[in-house]
Enzyme design. Structure first.
Site, short mmCIF file in Angstrom:
data_model
loop_
_atom_site.label_atom_id
_atom_site.label_comp_id
_atom_site.label_asym_id
_atom_site.label_seq_id
_atom_site.Cartn_x
_atom_site.Cartn_y
_atom_site.Cartn_z
N ARG A 159 73.14 72.08 31.90
CA ARG A 159 73.41 72.37 33.31
C ARG A 159 73.61 73.87 33.49
O ARG A 159 74.72 74.37 33.62
CB ARG A 159 74.64 71.58 33.77
CG ARG A 159 74.54 70.08 33.58
CD ARG A 159 73.38 69.47 34.35
NE ARG A 159 73.63 69.44 35.78
CZ ARG A 159 74.07 68.38 36.45
NH1 ARG A 159 74.27 67.25 35.82
NH2 ARG A 159 74.28 68.44 37.76
N TYR A 213 79.59 69.33 34.61
CA TYR A 213 80.21 68.02 34.80
C TYR A 213 81.72 68.16 34.72
O TYR A 213 82.25 69.02 34.03
CB TYR A 213 79.77 67.02 33.71
CG TYR A 213 78.32 66.66 33.74
CD1 TYR A 213 77.83 65.78 34.68
CD2 TYR A 213 77.45 67.20 32.81
CE1 TYR A 213 76.49 65.43 34.70
CE2 TYR A 213 76.11 66.86 32.82
CZ TYR A 213 75.63 65.97 33.77
OH TYR A 213 74.31 65.64 33.78
N GLN A 260 67.83 74.36 36.91
CA GLN A 260 68.01 73.66 38.18
C GLN A 260 66.75 72.95 38.66
O GLN A 260 66.81 71.82 39.14
CB GLN A 260 68.51 74.62 39.25
CG GLN A 260 69.96 75.03 39.06
CD GLN A 260 70.45 75.97 40.14
OE1 GLN A 260 69.69 76.40 41.00
NE2 GLN A 260 71.74 76.29 40.10
N SER A 264 70.52 65.74 38.88
CA SER A 264 70.88 66.23 40.20
C SER A 264 69.96 65.68 41.28
O SER A 264 70.41 65.25 42.34
CB SER A 264 70.86 67.76 40.22
OG SER A 264 71.93 68.29 39.47
N ASP A 315 66.32 69.68 36.80
CA ASP A 315 67.53 68.86 36.68
C ASP A 315 67.34 67.49 37.31
O ASP A 315 67.57 67.29 38.51
CB ASP A 315 68.71 69.59 37.31
CG ASP A 315 70.04 68.94 36.99
OD1 ASP A 315 70.05 67.78 36.53
OD2 ASP A 315 71.08 69.60 37.18
#
Length: 380
Positions: A124, A231, A129, A135, A132
């Site tokens: 992460r 997280y 991103q 997400s 991901d």
């Protein structure tokens, strides 16, 4: 020229597909040959012709010849053991492979000398991103959880001013301000609810308030839970007990509770007890997104709606599958974002030293790289 295979998903209830026509077109432009099992995209709204028109070869499901020649298998969930046996040595599997405590998968990877990228282990970090998967799929789940709650609730979400009088807005409490929780906040606010958010991390207060919700400050204790790799860290039982006591008063006034608190590879923290449910009003709704990991709420059951003393408890697993078109589009873009930098001149060359690849490569040519994840469910 690497051969990419997109199979029909074998997991019950799985409606997503690992590659959309948009991403297949991009893979082909990068020098890949793409094979799609007939009907693989149908449940996500992508018909075979959409793939054929951009140069994809549509094959019969289970075509042994193609499976034995595939260099890369793009999947949502791990293929069945018998399917993995069909793959050639050093083939690469990319998907949400559920590696935690999954020794059966590890054995199949070793036996077939296979490589595998488990997308749930992607680091992460900012550079990750666009790839991901957790997400992108959590966004879908957070959105859909609020729609489920609105459909089950016996009240309106927004404030309404009518000739018969004013209807007060629903009060929604969101437990967990991760991706799913923040999307739930945004969706509930769009529907006109008053939203409160509980999270063990004080650092998320600013994000919560930027969406127009009210943050429930965590209990004052010496222990200050934070986050690890994006997280929430698992907190002590004493902290969670204090948080549950604080939550009880908020839930007693709530119309909806959305539970999203999860720790990868661990049992979900129990945040709503039976005593707390006893204080909720009849007709209120709890949607538990953590049900796959045991649930945040007492008495929720996977894929069931339980009515407990008038309170509806919805065990909502696999919500992205209920928004299969957009969930698949986002998921397939995630896979493309991860793999595209390693496709050069019609060849796929993974850089094992790359931070993203190293973080989620659970097996390389049959060598297990993170045995602790398979055995204990810990992080790699």
């Amino acid at each position: 020229m690497p051969r990419f295979l997109i199979p029909i998903e074998s997991a019950p209830g799985e409606t997503r597909v690992a590659a959309s026509p948009e991403t297949v077109k991009k893979f082909i432009s990068l020098g890949c040959e793409v094979f799609l099992e007939q009907g693989a995209g149908k449940l996500a709204g992508f018909l075979d012709d959409a793939y054929k028109n951009i140069g994809t070869e549509v094959i019969s499901p289970g075509d042994l010849d193609i499976w034995s020649k595939a260099d890369v298998v793009l999947c949502v969930q791990a293929p069945l053991k018998d399917s993995l046996k069909r793959l050639k040595d050093r083939a690469l599997i990319v998907g949400l492979l559920a590696p935690y405590r999954n020794e059966s998968l590890a054995n199949s990877l070793v036996a077939g000398r296979l490589s595998a990228l488990a997308m749930e282990l992607l680091p992460r970090i900012s550079r990750a991103q666009s790839a991901d998967v957790l997400s992108s799929q959590a966004n879908v789940a957070g959105y859909k959880s609020v729609l489920l709650a609105a459909g089950a609730l016996d009240r309106y979400f927004p404030m309404l001013m009518t000739a018969a009088g004013t209807v007060q807005p629903a009060k929604v409490v969101v437990l967990g301000a991760g991706v799913a929780g923040l999307q739930a906040v945004a969706t509930a606010k769009r529907l006109g609810a008053v939203v409160f958010v509980s999270d063990i991390r004080p650092a998320v207060k600013e994000q919560v308030e930027s969406l127009g919700a009210r943050f429930i400050d965590p209990p004052e204790m010496d222990e200050k839970p934070d986050e690890l790799g994006g997280y929430a860290k698992q907190s002590s039982e004493s902290f969670l007990a204090a948080q549950r006591k604080q939550l009880s008063d908020h839930l007693s006034e709530a119309d909806v509770a959305i539970c999203t608190a999860q720790v990868p590879g661990k049992k979900a923290p129990r945040l709503i007890s039976e005593e707390m449910l006893d204080r909720m009003r009849q007709g209120s709704v709890v949607v538990d997104l953590a049900i796959e990991q045991g649930g945040n709420c007492a008495e929720t059951k996977k894929d069931e709606t339980v009515v407990r003393k008038g309170v509806k408890l919805i065990g909502a697993s696999a919500l992205p599958c209920s928004v299969s078109n957009h969930a698949s589009s986002l998921y397939s873009r995630n896979l493309l974002a991860l793999l595209a930098p390693f496709l050069k001149n019609g060849e796929l060359n993974l850089n094992l030293e790359d931070e993203l690849i190293a973080g989620c490569l659970i097996s390389h040519e049959g060598e297990i790289r993170c045995p602790d994840v398979f055995k204990e469910g810990g992080s790699n």
